[in-house]
Enzyme design. Sequence first.
Site, PDB file in Angstrom:
ATOM      1  CG  ASP A  49      -1.767   1.222   1.346  1.00  0.00           C
ATOM      2  OD1 ASP A  49      -2.559   1.491   0.432  1.00  0.00           O
ATOM      3  OD2 ASP A  49      -1.625   1.951   2.351  1.00  0.00           O
ATOM      4  CD  GLU A 121      -3.400  -2.268  -0.957  1.00  0.00           C
ATOM      5  OE1 GLU A 121      -3.984  -1.186  -1.123  1.00  0.00           O
ATOM      6  OE2 GLU A 121      -3.478  -2.913   0.117  1.00  0.00           O
TER       7      GLU A 121
END
Length: 228
Positions: A49, A121
Amino acid sequence: MKLSADLIAFQARIGHEFSRPDLLVRALTHGSISSPTRSDNQRLEFLGDRVLGLVMATALLDEDKTATEGQLAPRFNALVRKEACADVARQIDLGAVLKLGRSEMKSGGRRKQALLGDAMEAVIAAVYKDAGFEAARDVILRLWGDRIHKVEADARDAKTALQEWAQARRQTPPSYVEIARSGPDHAPVFTIAARLQDGTEEQATAGSKRQAEQMAAKTLLDRLEQNQ
């Protein structure tokens, strides 16, 4: 570690061959199948992320050198939000190689937006740990592609924009009506209609009411703007 044929094919789809295949396996391992000897992808998701955020922030600054922070923020959010990550995951058929427990597989986990976004992610983080920031950036920019150039339209909150359109024409705010609901309770699918005062409407289907409302509003707004 030797990768299976499906993971070798997945490497080709993302454009990165792992020197440490165990990182890819971990990135694709959901918590429902983890064990003391098999780590899940949550820690990689946390890192991915942040890597994605840095790449996108830099790309947006390079794309528009005069944009203000207020203009950049919604564009950034549109590119890194879970929906965007899940969309990219579907593009590369990430769901087909997710490692899930039996309960998640039965509940349609390979199609769940949250699982796909999280795993996307985690894959980014796996590339970063395997080959560094430049490799991760290259993968991200290749997979996100034209989304970066077209993000201005995607950054708009469609429901807010549609309401503003209606108010500017002295209409009451648009309404959102649930037309249908299908699928099991743990993985429902909603069809929502965005409807204006004069009865004009567009429908959309998604795995959450919020997403279906936004999609219906965007479709209706696009139609209205094209007819102006």
